[in-house]
Write a protein that holds these residues in place. Structure first.
Motif, PDB file in Angstrom:
ATOM      1  N   GLY B 176      33.190  40.310  40.101  1.00 39.70           N
ATOM      2  CA  GLY B 176      34.011  41.083  39.004  1.00 39.70           C
ATOM      3  C   GLY B 176      33.753  40.359  37.777  1.00 39.70           C
ATOM      4  N   VAL B 207      39.168  44.607  42.457  1.00 40.42           N
ATOM      5  CA  VAL B 207      38.604  44.219  41.376  1.00 40.42           C
ATOM      6  C   VAL B 207      38.185  45.529  40.655  1.00 40.42           C
ATOM      7  CG1 VAL B 207      36.782  43.033  40.326  1.00 40.42           C
ATOM      8  CG2 VAL B 207      37.648  42.166  42.303  1.00 40.42           C
ATOM      9  N   GLN B 210      40.725  46.551  38.423  1.00 33.97           N
ATOM     10  CA  GLN B 210      41.125  45.599  37.264  1.00 33.97           C
ATOM     11  C   GLN B 210      40.018  46.009  36.136  1.00 33.97           C
ATOM     12  OE1 GLN B 210      40.394  41.763  38.737  1.00 33.97           O
ATOM     13  NE2 GLN B 210      42.403  41.644  39.698  1.00 33.97           N
TER      14      GLN B 210
END
Lengths: 298, 360
Positions: B176, B207, B210
């Motif tokens: 990430g 991830v 995000q």
């Protein structure tokens, strides 16, 4: 990192000891007695025994080894039985001759192979690549001594551009690279010497670089707007030290071909010592060399 | 900071009432030529993209999505690639600009995020070096200023403890974080269009979200256009303004995200949507699309999806249907779709009267 380097360095001590023991043993095991060679056959045995004691050859082999080892470690390589000169200076004399051509051929091979490797790697599969690969394969597979002879036949005998043997008027002491009269003697040895490592290093550079150029991050570098030139040069510069093993290869080969370079100088140590085992030190030295290149002793 | 090319310069061009879109790709074809075969990777792709819009390109692996994206940066090997058609970004025609100009555009006007953060970063250089490198290349500033910018960028992409991460090598970061670093590299010169080639595919689910949210946010803040390639329909639904569905190197359906994803018309889009888990009854087996994508070296005549299409009739195998566009800009290439009341309508029975319909 430093600890690792130190450990590797310390590891060389037992290895070097092992090498000296094996070399010493081999010379001892080899047929021929240096003292026998030195004297006439009718010499009385008492005199031979005196000579033996003089050279320390009457001691047990183990003692001989340690005496020799101690002297080597303190910088004394002993005296040649054959011509009574210190071995160190004999070797140095030969080494000077070597360095004249070896150094320049190493540098030449390194930079030429770098260039050729880069060209081949960036034009993979193309005509240029195939041509470079052909040169490299030729360099790897053709024996130096054969190439040297062919070079002599072509350039010295047939078209008479370069001298066939010798090393100029001054020898290695006054050898001047910038004087054609001297340098022309070195041209063919340098080419013959440079070609094998050139082949190896070209192949190494090509495969290493093309492996890098096929990685994903190269596309990122292009997408960032970097120029092709900087994309190719950066990995080359960083992986240069990776080629250092090839340098070692080159030094090994150079010891082989120097015979050719030297052959024209009569009465010099390597040429004469290769015919008979004289002192422990010199015979060891030429034996070691003849392992590198069997053709040396022939 | 780089002055961003404002849309006004485009609007002021004499184009009458209609404002020229920022990106206009027209009839783009990309072929890879080798001695053995010619791979027709992209076969006539056209789309427009306005400033600040997000276009999602979805499709199976091998449908030409990534190839199309890389053509926009001209990243394909020159010798073996034939690119035809037109790609205009801002005032520059990508197909004809000089190599020098192209490398100036790369990373500054157009930049790209790659799929694999694991391999897309140079393993021998620190993150800071790699960001600063791009900045120094395009903005001619010194190393210190570039590193300062790199720090700002890492803060921008929400990398925790950015000072430390600047000096980290890619292998020291998680997937990430690496993708965030990659985004920082891509955004370092404030590009006006960002090409994201499956940037979340290699990341794990939490991830993914995000990174996606971050990208969407940055895209809005910076007013970038973005072309986002994915085969995740959920991702497309989240961030896209426009969606283009690609199959065998062609856009077969294109339109507003809502139109394409809620009212898909092309059988391929429909089948793809019904093969996702979302909104499906539990216990009901998922419908997979039978067969495999066509071989791009030898495309069949006619609709390239016809061999796998359960509605395909004999007339589908004759020629690739022309684009059909309704009033909302929804485009479909399927011979069984017609316009009804300003909207596209899929009609299973629609075929020439003499041809009997035989579901495959």
């Amino acid at each position: 990192m430093w600890l690792y380097a130190l450990r590797r360095l310390l590891m060389t001590i037992p290895i070097l000891l092992g090498v000296t023991i094996i070399c010493f043993a081999l010379v001892k095991l080899a047929p021929g007695d240096p003292v026998q060679n030195l004297v006439r056959p009718e010499t009385p045995p008492e005199d031979i025994a005196k000579l033996r004691a003089y050279y320390g050859l009457d001691q047990p082999v183990v003692i001989q080894y340690f005496v020799w080892l101690w002297r080597v470690l303190s910088g004394d390589l002993g005296t040649s039985i054959a011509n009574n000169a210190p071995v160190a200076s004999e070797v140095l004399r030969a080494f000077q001759n070597t360095i004249v051509i070896a150094l320049i051929s190493v540098v030449l091979a390194f930079f030429a192979s770098m260039g050729l490797g880069i060209i081949a790697a960036t034009r993979q599969g193309g005509l240029v690549d195939r041509f470079v690969t052909a040169i490299a394969v030729f360099g790897i597979s053709v024996p130096t001594f054969w190439l040297a002879v062919v070079l002599v036949i072509v350039f010295a005998v047939n078209i008479n551009w370069l001298p066939a043997t010798g090393m100029g008027s001054g020898g290695s002491h006054d050898f001047n690279y910038f004087d054609w009269e001297d340098f022309k003697f070195a041209v063919m040895p340098i080419i013959a010497l440079a070609l094998p490592p050139l082949g190896i290093m070209t192949r190494t550079t090509r495969s290493a670089l093309s492996e890098i150029l096929n990685q994903d991050f190269i596309l990122t570098l292009r997408a960032k707007g970097l120029s092709e030139f900087s994309i190719i040069i950066t990995p080359c510069a960083t992986s240069c030290p990776g080629l250092s093993p090839c340098w070692v290869c080159n030094w090994a080969t150079s010891s082989a071909a120097r015979c050719w370079w030297k052959r024209s100088l009569p009465g010099q140590a390597p040429a004469s010592c290769s015919t008979r085992p004289s002192s422990p030190a010199t015979s060891r030295c030429c034996r070691a060399r003849s392992w590198c290149s069997p053709r040396c002793s022939s | 900071m780089n002055e961003m090319r404002s849309p006004d310069t485009l609007a002021s061009e004499p184009h009458g009432a209609t404002v020229e879109p920022y990106v206009r790709v027209k009839d783009l074809t990309v072929r890879f030529v080798s001695r053995e075969a010619t791979v027709k990777a992209v076969n006539g792709v056209s789309f427009d993209l306005d400033k600040g819009q997000v276009l999602c390109v979805i499709g199976e692996s091998g449908s030409g999505k990534s190839v199309m994206m890389r053509s926009l940066l001209r990243l394909h090997p020159k010798k073996r690639t034939v690119i035809e058609g037109s790609m205009r970004v801002g005032a520059d025609e990508i197909t004809s600009v000089s190599d020098k100009k192209m490398s100036e555009l790369r990373g500054s006007t157009i930049s790209m995020i790659f799929q694999e953060p694991m391999t897309a970063l140079d393993p021998l250089y620190t993150i800071g070096d790699q960001i600063a490198e791009t900045v120094m290349r395009h903005e001619k500033i010194d190393r210190d200023a570039a590193w300062k910018r790199a720090l700002e960028l890492l803060e921008l992409v929400r990398v925790p403890s950015p000072e430390r991460r600047l000096k980290a090598f890619p292998h020291e970061l998680s997937g990430g974080l690496r993708q965030r670093a990659m985004i920082a590299v891509a955004l370092s010169c404030r590009p006006s269009i960002l090409l994201a080639d499956e940037p979340t595919t290699a990341l794990d689910a939490s991830v993914q979200i995000q990174v996606l949210v971050l990208l969407r946010k940055l895209q809005r803040e910076m007013g970038m256009s973005m072309i986002f390639v994915t085969h995740d329909l959920g991702v497309a639904a989240q961030i896209a303004d426009k969606v283009a569905v690609m199959y065998a190197g062609r856009i077969i359906e294109y339109g507003e995200a809502r139109d394409v994803l809620m009212h898909p018309q092309h059988p391929y889009t429909k089948a793809m949507l019904s093969s996702t888990v979302k909104d499906q009854d539990k216990g009901k087996p998922l419908e997979a699309i039978a067969g495999t994508p066509p071989d791009l070296r030898a495309l069949p005549d006619g609709c390239s999806f016809a061999p796998r299409c359960k509605y395909a009739g004999p007339d589908c195998k004759v020629a690739m249907p022309d684009p059909l566009i309704d009033g909302r800009g929804h485009m479909v290439r399927c011979s069984k779709v017609r316009v009804m009341g300003g909207l596209l309508m899929f009609d299973e029975g629609m075929a020439r009267p003499e041809t009997a319909l035989e579901p495959a």
